[in-house]
Design a protein around this motif. Structure first.
Motif, PDB file in Angstrom:
ATOM      1  N   GLN A 143       0.820  -1.209   0.000  1.00  9.31           N
ATOM      2  CA  GLN A 143       0.000   0.000   0.000  1.00  9.31           C
ATOM      3  C   GLN A 143       0.859   1.266   0.000  1.00  9.31           C
ATOM      4  O   GLN A 143       1.952   1.283   0.587  1.00  9.31           O
ATOM      5  CB  GLN A 143      -0.907  -0.016   1.241  1.00  9.31           C
ATOM      6  N   HIS A 144       0.387   2.314  -0.633  1.00  7.83           N
ATOM      7  CA  HIS A 144       1.027   3.617  -0.550  1.00  7.83           C
ATOM      8  C   HIS A 144       0.225   4.438   0.461  1.00  7.83           C
ATOM      9  O   HIS A 144      -0.961   4.700   0.253  1.00  7.83           O
ATOM     10  CB  HIS A 144       1.048   4.307  -1.914  1.00  7.83           C
TER      11      HIS A 144
ATOM     12  N   ARG B  33      10.400   9.656   0.744  1.00  5.11           N
ATOM     13  CA  ARG B  33       9.251   8.997   0.134  1.00  5.11           C
ATOM     14  C   ARG B  33       8.809   7.748   0.881  1.00  5.11           C
ATOM     15  O   ARG B  33       7.850   7.095   0.462  1.00  5.11           O
ATOM     16  CB  ARG B  33       9.593   8.597  -1.303  1.00  5.11           C
ATOM     17  N   GLY B  34       9.515   7.403   1.930  1.00  4.22           N
ATOM     18  CA  GLY B  34       9.143   6.205   2.668  1.00  4.22           C
ATOM     19  C   GLY B  34      10.295   5.695   3.510  1.00  4.22           C
ATOM     20  O   GLY B  34      11.300   6.394   3.712  1.00  4.22           O
TER      21      GLY B  34
ATOM     22  N   ASP C  98      -0.753   7.615   3.162  1.00  6.88           N
ATOM     23  CA  ASP C  98      -0.683   9.071   3.328  1.00  6.88           C
ATOM     24  C   ASP C  98       0.388   9.432   4.346  1.00  6.88           C
ATOM     25  O   ASP C  98       1.211  10.311   4.113  1.00  6.88           O
ATOM     26  CB  ASP C  98      -2.035   9.619   3.801  1.00  6.88           C
TER      27      ASP C  98
ATOM     28  N   LEU D  97       6.031   2.868   1.406  1.00  2.00           N
ATOM     29  CA  LEU D  97       5.970   4.153   0.727  1.00  2.00           C
ATOM     30  C   LEU D  97       4.864   5.018   1.309  1.00  2.00           C
ATOM     31  O   LEU D  97       3.793   4.524   1.679  1.00  2.00           O
ATOM     32  CB  LEU D  97       5.721   3.952  -0.774  1.00  2.00           C
ATOM     33  N   GLY D  98       5.139   6.325   1.380  1.00  2.00           N
ATOM     34  CA  GLY D  98       4.140   7.239   1.900  1.00  2.00           C
ATOM     35  C   GLY D  98       4.416   8.662   1.473  1.00  2.00           C
ATOM     36  O   GLY D  98       5.541   9.029   1.119  1.00  2.00           O
ATOM     37  N   HIS D  99       3.386   9.483   1.513  1.00  2.96           N
ATOM     38  CA  HIS D  99       3.540  10.898   1.174  1.00  2.96           C
ATOM     39  C   HIS D  99       4.307  11.652   2.255  1.00  2.96           C
ATOM     40  O   HIS D  99       5.027  12.607   1.958  1.00  2.96           O
ATOM     41  CB  HIS D  99       2.175  11.536   0.962  1.00  2.96           C
TER      42      HIS D  99
END
Length: 584
Positions: A29-30, A216-217, A32, A232-234
């Protein structure tokens, strides 16, 4: 932005199946927001973000509250001593939060407690202290607890017969609160999971993922299996407390603030060693000392000294223990001795570094900084203001989200176990009759689980033997051990004895006497065979032995070296590596 608000009523059950699902989600999953750190601020940040409708990953290298958040003075308090430091804003904020948790967010976990401040000087001390207590009673909208009350010398001794009469001229009674810090943080984590956060312990950040200078993560490692994956995340929110600087190094950045660790040590003695109906707050040459009723015991502390050694396992020394005994014995008619001590624990406060070398004078205000695009760090503060800290951290992360986010709503979101708690408390007697559990035991269980208690007791439907107390730790039922592995994410014997229960500090055997029984209950859920049970018991026993021996040494360096010889229950915890480019 993906709305991850959970609809599954069992989403808060953190068992082995959830753990595997969480690992798969982390790699696919990406998110927030990725939150690093499973203490009270990290779990609070995950809850704040999840209740805004954001997709959230919460990762912790060891166990929920395994650091600072399980080793506090067990108070959700306003910070009375900060009034003398003129930190009125901090005290007002903390008192507002104290009122909020007692009335709405967690009335099952945070309880009012009467304290007295003994007076030893005529004329000036009583009006001076009364002015401070007046502020404490009125700031922050406090309404739930009674206001100050003054006592003569005779009245004080009726409340607290163990106090020395010599030099005592009276006292002022005021109210604060007590709570189980580890269970509170655990409940916040479970509430975050209930609202859709992907939460996982034994999941260590070993590196940061960057692309053109933007975070980015993170790269994480399962310390149980050794597997690694990329998340990964914002935005990444660093809530690692005393590990903040280490995480900055891993991201190859220079943080906007520095964090210093201050060691606080507490001792635990049986309740009959101090005869008093109230808790005590005692002045010391450098700060204050608390003696707080804790079930059938007293917690006494704390120290406040600089610490630059092992951050995961700070060691209490004989000097720390002697300092606490010396300070509390100044006020007691019958002095405490080392033989009276059943438990000792040491924790580290993450303080914002300042120019003054005295850690007791460093500010408990918190700071939030954007250390790099996509990376937010937060540190400082105090347990009581965790919700405000969490809100501020998520607010700082929102600009990195493609579609923004709503405002924080955690002021209106009760923790798991709060809804329905008053009604169940009124039914405690009938609950006890239905399950064959004494009324006072049901009251204790409600104060640990609130309205989740039916979930706990339901595990005993097919095995009524789980309703028996744990041998050599009779404050706990066997069913609580099973619930801890089925629903509370416990993975190791240490998790069960040190944090899901507090057996490790409440009994003179520190949990060793009941380790076999507890391991056998956990084994059925976690799939342990005889070899694994034996290994868990040996690891836990080695930890206890190292702690006891370190407490006989007089200096931090020697105690730390000895304590460090005990192996980690989670196997190898790696040093984070410098950040690298984002893999395509």
């Amino acid at each position: 932005m993906t709305n991850r608000i959970a609809t599954n009523l069992t989403a808060h059950q953190l068992g082995p199946e959830q753990r595997q699902q969480a690992w798969e989600q982390l790699g696919k999953q990406h998110f927030d927001v990725i939150v690093i750190g499973g203490g009270i601020v990290g779990t609070g940040a995950a809850l704040d973000a999840a209740t805004r409708g954001l997709s959230v990953a919460l990762i912790e290298a060891r166990d929920w509250a395994s650091g600072t958040s399980s080793r506090s003075s067990k108070m959700f308090h306003g910070g009375l001593r900060y009034l003398e430091q003129l930190e009125f804003g901090l005290v007002r904020e903390a008192l507002h939060e104290r009122e909020l948790v007692m009335t709405k967010l967690a009335p099952h976990l945070v309880k009012p407690q009467a304290f007295i401040a003994p007076l030893s000087h005529h004329l000036w001390e009583r009006p001076y202290m009364a002015a401070g207590f007046f502020l404490y009673d009125t700031m922050g909208g406090a309404k739930t607890v009674p206001r100050q009350r003054h006592y003569t010398r005779a009245g004080t001794l009726r409340l607290a017969p163990s106090l020395k009469p010599e030099g005592l001229v009276g006292a002022i009674r005021y109210y604060d609160t007590v709570m189980d810090d580890a269970r509170y943080a655990l409940t916040v984590a479970r509430t975050a999971a209930h609202f859709g956060a992907v939460v996982r312990t034994s999941t260590q950040v070993v590196g940061f993922l960057q692309d053109g200078g933007r975070v980015r993560g993170v790269r994480v490692r399962d310390s149980e299996s050794g597997e690694t994956t990329e998340v990964l995340g914002h935005a990444v929110v660093n809530c690692s407390g005393v590990w903040t600087t280490e995480l900055h190094k891993a991201a190859d950045i220079r943080g906007r603030f520095q964090v210093r660790a201050s060691k606080g040590v507490h001792i635990v003695v049986p309740r009959d060693k101090i005869i008093s109906d109230v808790a005590l707050i005692l002045r010391t040459p450098t700060s204050v000392l608390y003696a707080i009723p804790w079930r059938e015991r007293w917690l006494i502390g704390t120290t406040d000294t600089d610490w630059k050694l092992d951050l995961a396992h700070p060691a209490a020394t004989r000097a720390d223990i002697e300092y606490i005994l010396g300070q509390v014995n100044r006020a007691l008619k019958v002095p405490l001795t080392p033989a009276d001590i059943d438990g000792v624990y040491a924790g580290l406060r993450p303080l914002l570094a300042g120019e003054d070398e005295a850690t007791s004078k460093l500010s408990r205000e918190h700071a939030v900084a954007v250390d790099a695009p996509g990376l937010v760090s937060i540190a400082g503060g105090k347990y009581t203001t965790y919700r405000v800290m969490a809100k501020d951290a998520v607010d700082a992360a929102v600009p990195f989200l493609p579609t923004g986010a709503p405002e924080s709503v955690t002021e209106s979101v009760p923790l798991l176990g709060a809804d329905g708690y008053p009604a169940l408390k009124n039914k405690a007697r009938s609950i006890g009759q239905d399950w064959g559990v004494p009324h006072d035991r049901v009251v204790d269980l409600l104060d640990r689980y609130g309205s989740l208690l039916p979930e706990v007791l339901a595990l005993a439907e097919e095995d009524p033997g789980l309703l028996r107390p744990v041998r050599d730790a009779s404050d706990y039922l066997r069913v609580e051990i099973k619930y801890a592995v089925v629903a509370e994410g416990a993975l190791h014997l240490e998790d069960l004895l040190a944090r899901r229960t507090r057996i490790s500090i409440e009994y003179a055997h520190r949990g060793v006497a009941c380790a076999r029984e507890v391991a056998e209950i956990a084994a059925g859920v976690l799939g342990w065979d005889e070899r694994r049970m034996k290994a868990e018991i040996e690891l836990y026993t080695a930890r206890v032995d190292a702690e006891l021996r370190s407490q006989s040494l007089t200096d931090d360096a020697s105690a730390d070296a000895l304590r460090a010889k005990a192996p980690e229950s989670r196997g190898e915890i790696l040093e984070p590596v410098p950040a690298g480019g984002l893999d395509s």
